[in-house]
Design a protein around this motif. Sequence first.
Motif, PDB file in Angstrom:
ATOM      1  N   GLY A  95      46.471  34.232 -32.228  1.00 26.28           N
ATOM      2  CA  GLY A  95      47.773  34.860 -32.041  1.00 26.28           C
ATOM      3  C   GLY A  95      47.661  36.238 -31.423  1.00 26.28           C
ATOM      4  O   GLY A  95      48.429  36.594 -30.521  1.00 26.28           O
ATOM      5  N   GLU A 128      46.713  35.873 -27.682  1.00 18.50           N
ATOM      6  CA  GLU A 128      47.819  35.419 -26.831  1.00 18.50           C
ATOM      7  C   GLU A 128      48.613  36.612 -26.309  1.00 18.50           C
ATOM      8  O   GLU A 128      48.902  36.722 -25.113  1.00 18.50           O
ATOM      9  N   VAL A 129      48.980  37.512 -27.226  1.00 20.85           N
ATOM     10  CA  VAL A 129      49.809  38.657 -26.842  1.00 20.85           C
ATOM     11  C   VAL A 129      48.996  39.691 -26.070  1.00 20.85           C
ATOM     12  O   VAL A 129      49.454  40.234 -25.062  1.00 20.85           O
ATOM     13  N   VAL A 132      49.242  32.111 -36.563  1.00 18.93           N
ATOM     14  CA  VAL A 132      49.409  32.574 -35.186  1.00 18.93           C
ATOM     15  C   VAL A 132      50.564  33.566 -35.055  1.00 18.93           C
ATOM     16  O   VAL A 132      50.394  34.634 -34.450  1.00 18.93           O
ATOM     17  N   PRO A 133      51.740  33.275 -35.619  1.00 16.84           N
ATOM     18  CA  PRO A 133      52.804  34.295 -35.550  1.00 16.84           C
ATOM     19  C   PRO A 133      52.417  35.624 -36.193  1.00 16.84           C
ATOM     20  O   PRO A 133      52.825  36.686 -35.718  1.00 16.84           O
ATOM     21  N   GLU A 164      50.364  37.356 -33.584  1.00 18.21           N
ATOM     22  CA  GLU A 164      51.219  37.792 -32.474  1.00 18.21           C
ATOM     23  C   GLU A 164      52.034  39.024 -32.868  1.00 18.21           C
ATOM     24  O   GLU A 164      52.167  39.965 -32.072  1.00 18.21           O
ATOM     25  N   ARG A 190      51.880  42.678 -31.045  1.00 17.50           N
ATOM     26  CA  ARG A 190      53.086  43.305 -30.489  1.00 17.50           C
ATOM     27  C   ARG A 190      53.313  44.690 -31.096  1.00 17.50           C
ATOM     28  O   ARG A 190      53.702  45.627 -30.395  1.00 17.50           O
TER      29      ARG A 190
END
Length: 403
Positions: free
Chosen positions: A137, A140-141, A364-365, A368, A372
């Motif tokens: 996660g 990805e970001v 994963v969230p 992320e 962020r």
Amino acid sequence: MDDTASDLGASGTRPDADRAARPGDAAGAGGAARRPDAAEVTRASRSGRAARPTLAAVARAAGVAPSTASLAFSGSGPVSEDTRQRILAVAAELGYDGPDPRARSLRRGRSGVIGVVLDDRLSDAFRDPVNVLTLDGIAEVAGAAGVSLLLVRSPLDDERGMAPLVDAPMDAVILIGCNVRIDPAVAVLRRRSIPVVAIEADTIEGAVPVHLDNREASRRAAAYLRDLGHEQVTVVTLPFDSARERGPVNPDRERSSSAFTTTERLRGVRGVYPDAPAIATAGSSVEEGRIAGAALFAPGVEPPTAVVAQSDLLAVGVISAALEAGLRVPEDVSVVGFDGIQVDDSLLHRSPIRQLTTLVQPFVPKGEAAARAALAMLEGESPEPASFRSELRIGDTTAAPRG
């Protein structure tokens, strides 16, 4: 692998062999969504605004996680040669030469790197699917933003252990599961004015938290067992401190615990079963669960009717120990896990069990959200804390106790 993995591009790691599936993933090829091929990604890149393809685009076209693609470029980590060559071939077709944060760094006076601090040795951390999926996660970001990741072990209580945090070029730091020895590390980061994001940690002054409902989720699992009629419930816990001592947990050990996640999950169960005994393990692994289970189900010992394990890996080990002791799961003993990972244990394959009863958390969230928040802090923003909820998934490992 040593305790600092550097120059990983937009990295975490996702072992190429023996991957853990994300919660909710369909089993087998039939449930997988089709990934775009390199030609499709090339066309999309040419028609869009971005002139330079990204690592995330390469990963999508190659059918791998961004962390695996990153490791293919760095030349380190558990990525097979066949997978590495496939990733590099796709990258060449897309015209992607590898992570290059140098121009960004020169323009903005930054290193272009976010540090990710883990509580385990990196070689051990990568064996835990929870860490791997959380890193996915983050990657990805970070990859989409053109930022690299530096993986660092939570430092020891000596100057040598602090060196990576003192000297490493990092713009921000994300702490993952850093329950022990973290106060000195945070002090070092604060002196360097480095923004900190903390995933599942106790309150850290100045850090942006990413919360998981560890206590409330564990309380819900315990309440489910209570509703089934269980009265004799034991908790198999994660480590309480850096000593990682195995064995029964007494009140003094609980009070001196430096492991936030361990303590919160235990408090959740104790909200339903105030006197539930607990047995500590040295880490989240199937073998540690077997060791704890062997003690619970030893000859001459009255076993509990249910066990709440603080990770799915521990739960699988407990179930294995129960089956080896001649007990049936769930007829003789119910077992609840925590995580919602895809587990693989050969002993379970010789039983009717197909799915754990467990608390499924959004790995994963979480990653992320942490990435962020770190990027927002670098832009001078003040991101709000993020909170996530785990869901109780009923599987084959729980039932009402025998009358």
